[in-house]
Design an enzyme around this catalytic site. Structure first.
Site, short mmCIF file in Angstrom:
data_model
loop_
_atom_site.label_atom_id
_atom_site.label_comp_id
_atom_site.label_asym_id
_atom_site.label_seq_id
_atom_site.Cartn_x
_atom_site.Cartn_y
_atom_site.Cartn_z
N GLY A 71 -1.18 39.75 -4.19
CA GLY A 71 -0.11 38.79 -4.44
C GLY A 71 1.10 39.05 -3.54
O GLY A 71 1.73 38.12 -3.05
N ASN A 152 7.43 37.90 -14.59
CA ASN A 152 6.52 38.99 -14.97
C ASN A 152 7.10 39.93 -16.02
O ASN A 152 6.37 40.66 -16.65
CB ASN A 152 6.10 39.79 -13.73
CG ASN A 152 7.27 40.17 -12.84
OD1 ASN A 152 8.07 39.32 -12.46
ND2 ASN A 152 7.37 41.43 -12.52
N GLN A 180 1.75 35.51 -12.29
CA GLN A 180 1.64 35.67 -13.75
C GLN A 180 1.07 34.43 -14.43
O GLN A 180 0.76 34.47 -15.62
CB GLN A 180 3.01 35.97 -14.36
CG GLN A 180 3.54 37.36 -14.03
CD GLN A 180 2.75 38.48 -14.67
OE1 GLN A 180 2.19 38.33 -15.76
NE2 GLN A 180 2.68 39.62 -14.01
N GLY A 201 -5.72 38.52 -7.83
CA GLY A 201 -6.92 38.69 -8.67
C GLY A 201 -6.75 39.60 -9.87
O GLY A 201 -7.23 39.31 -10.96
N HIS A 202 -6.03 40.73 -9.67
CA HIS A 202 -6.04 41.74 -10.74
C HIS A 202 -5.19 41.36 -11.94
O HIS A 202 -5.16 42.07 -12.94
CB HIS A 202 -5.66 43.12 -10.20
CG HIS A 202 -4.23 43.35 -9.87
ND1 HIS A 202 -3.40 44.06 -10.71
CD2 HIS A 202 -3.47 43.00 -8.82
CE1 HIS A 202 -2.20 44.13 -10.16
NE2 HIS A 202 -2.21 43.48 -9.01
N CYS A 325 6.22 47.93 -11.05
CA CYS A 325 6.66 48.16 -9.66
C CYS A 325 8.04 48.77 -9.62
O CYS A 325 8.38 49.50 -8.71
CB CYS A 325 6.65 46.85 -8.90
SG CYS A 325 5.27 45.81 -9.33
C1 LIG Z 1 1.94 41.60 -9.91
C2 LIG Z 1 2.86 40.62 -9.31
C3 LIG Z 1 2.99 40.49 -7.91
C4 LIG Z 1 2.30 41.42 -6.96
O1 LIG Z 1 0.91 41.23 -6.92
P1 LIG Z 1 0.01 42.39 -6.26
O2 LIG Z 1 -1.35 41.80 -6.16
O3 LIG Z 1 0.09 43.55 -7.18
O4 LIG Z 1 0.61 42.67 -4.91
C5 LIG Z 1 3.82 39.52 -7.42
N1 LIG Z 1 4.50 38.69 -8.23
C6 LIG Z 1 4.40 38.77 -9.56
C7 LIG Z 1 5.16 37.81 -10.41
C8 LIG Z 1 3.59 39.74 -10.15
O5 LIG Z 1 3.51 39.82 -11.48
#
Ligand SMILES: *Cc1c(COP(=O)(O)O)cnc(C)c1O
Length: 396
Positions: A71, A152, A180, A201-202, A325
């Site tokens: 993401g 998030n 999200q 994806g995760h 993060c």
């Molecule tokens: C988790 C998240 C990301 C980052 O995604 P990754 O695949 O972990 O780099 C970016 N934006 C939001 C809103 C997220 O929740």
């Protein structure tokens, strides 16, 4: 008991996702860029995955989907690309919000150092951005508006379709970080006038390390990784074939299941809210009427969120305060501060994010443990003592 209540940080890999990826890790390991059938099969399957993702998002054409590594990469490419295209037309102003993910905020900060101008809109105390604020901020030289689909940390959903319509009318590219939202809320990029959209994806039961970027046809997209001609020259690097197959399968399954899963997850979240809001001097952060199904964010006065997380961990509960993060820093969450929550209160925050794999028994366990944990932390807290003695006023 083990209760995973941090689905906004990452999710378990579903059986569907695992099964979709296994052939590409075992017998089907050909390179999709090769000419022989063994590789071509992978290339054809990649195009099927692209079509699946396009269908899930309501995209007009699978060619509008680009696979990335996460993401964060999708967010980086979207903003950098918008900025480069804008600069070519003398438009060097970007608009976003104060409560975006750091993948957006830090990219914007970098663009500012490179001579772009950035307006970060404030967020109202309900955690929702106002369309009028976006309208007021748009200028002649605005090249891009980026507003996240769902936050998030507090889970609030933004008026994406309205912002999209406004940007389309003004001729400004509209990007949304939908990490999200994808797989959890219905998304239709055409009806919502979204030009660019990031997903990962995760966050919906595919593995970590694979994401996608939707970029509408006729919106310029620049490459930031030089190399081969993969992803039609927009993102070099041999494709993460297994990850992409898992992402497509997991996204389809999650989207298909929204009508069943969203009400069930929402009901579990509502039980959490009902139970936990009975803890004295606590508050729920962000509007509950514009909300993703599984996330709830609370503040408890007089305690440290990190200490609470450690106590919960001892009782088998995985939760978070702020975002994964941002953890490791002692500053309170920029998201909670942007909602106008005072520092002292923002320090005592707890994010619980439940998902399709949680059960009522999980909710029971959380409801049993959290009030006890808060009480025991308060019993040792000098700040709480001052509040109780009336030396300092309660903030909630
Ligand atoms: C988790 C998240 C990301 C980052 O995604 P990754 O695949 O972990 O780099 C970016 N934006 C939001 C809103 C997220 O929740």
């Amino acid at each position: 008991m083990f209760v995973y209540a941090d689905n906004a940080a990452t999710t378990c890999v579903s059986k569907t996702a695992l099964e979709a990826m296994l052939p590409w890790l075992t017998t089907e390991w050909g390179n999709p860029s090769t000419l022989y059938g063994f590789g071509r099969h992978a290339a054809e399957s990649l195009e099927e995955a692209r079509r699946t993702v396009a269908d899930c998002l309501g995209a007009a054409n699978p060619r509008e989907i680009y696979f990335t590594s996460c993401g964060s990469e999708s967010d980086n490419q979207a903003l950098n690309s918008c900025a480069r295209a804008g600069a070519r037309k003398g438009k060097k102003h970007l608009i976003s919000t104060a409560f975006e993910h750091h993948a957006i905020l830090h990219t914007l900060r970098k663009l500012e150092r490179e001579g772009f101008e950035v307006t970060l809109l404030g967020v109202h105390d309900d955690g929702v951005v106002r369309v009028e604020d976006v309208a007021e901020a748009i200028r002649e030289d605005t090249c891009c508006v980026s507003v996240m689909f769902a936050n998030n940390e507090v889970g609030t959903v933004q008026p994406v379709a309205e912002i999209g319509a406004l940007c389309r009318e003004k001729g400004v590219v509209f990007h949304t970080d939908a990490v999200q939202a994808a797989g959890h809320l219905p998304i239709d990029v055409q009806a919502m006038h979204i030009d660019m959209l990031s997903l990962s994806g995760h966050k919906f039961h595919a593995p970590k390390g694979v994401g996608a970027l939707y970029c509408r046809r006729n919106v310029p997209l620049y490459s930031f990784i030089e190399g081969g001609a993969q992803e039609r020259g927009k993102r070099a690097g041999t494709e993460n074939v297994a990850g992409i197959m898992a992402l497509a399968a997991a996204l389809k399954e999650s989207c298909d299941r929204i009508p069943q899963d969203a009400p069930r997850v929402t009901a579990m979240r509502d039980r959490l809210i009902e139970g936990l809001s009975q803890i004295p001097h606590s508050r729920i952060n962000g509007s509950l009427s514009h909300h993703v199904p599984g996330t709830v964010n609370l503040c408890f006065e007089g305690i440290e969120g990190e200490s609470l997380l450690l106590l919960l961990d001892k009782e088998g509960i995985c939760a978070s305060s702020g975002s994964a993060c941002a953890s490791g820093s002692l500053d309170p969450s920029h998201v909670l501060l942007s909602l106008g929550i005072p520092h002292e209160l923002a320090h005592g925050s707890l994010r619980l994010s439940i998902g399709e794999y949680n059960t009522d028994a999980d909710v029971d366990h959380i409801l049993e443990v959290v009030p006890r944990a808060v009480e025991s932390l308060r019993a040792q807290s000098p700040i709480w003592a001052e509040l109780e003695q009336g030396i300092k006023p309660h903030l909630c």
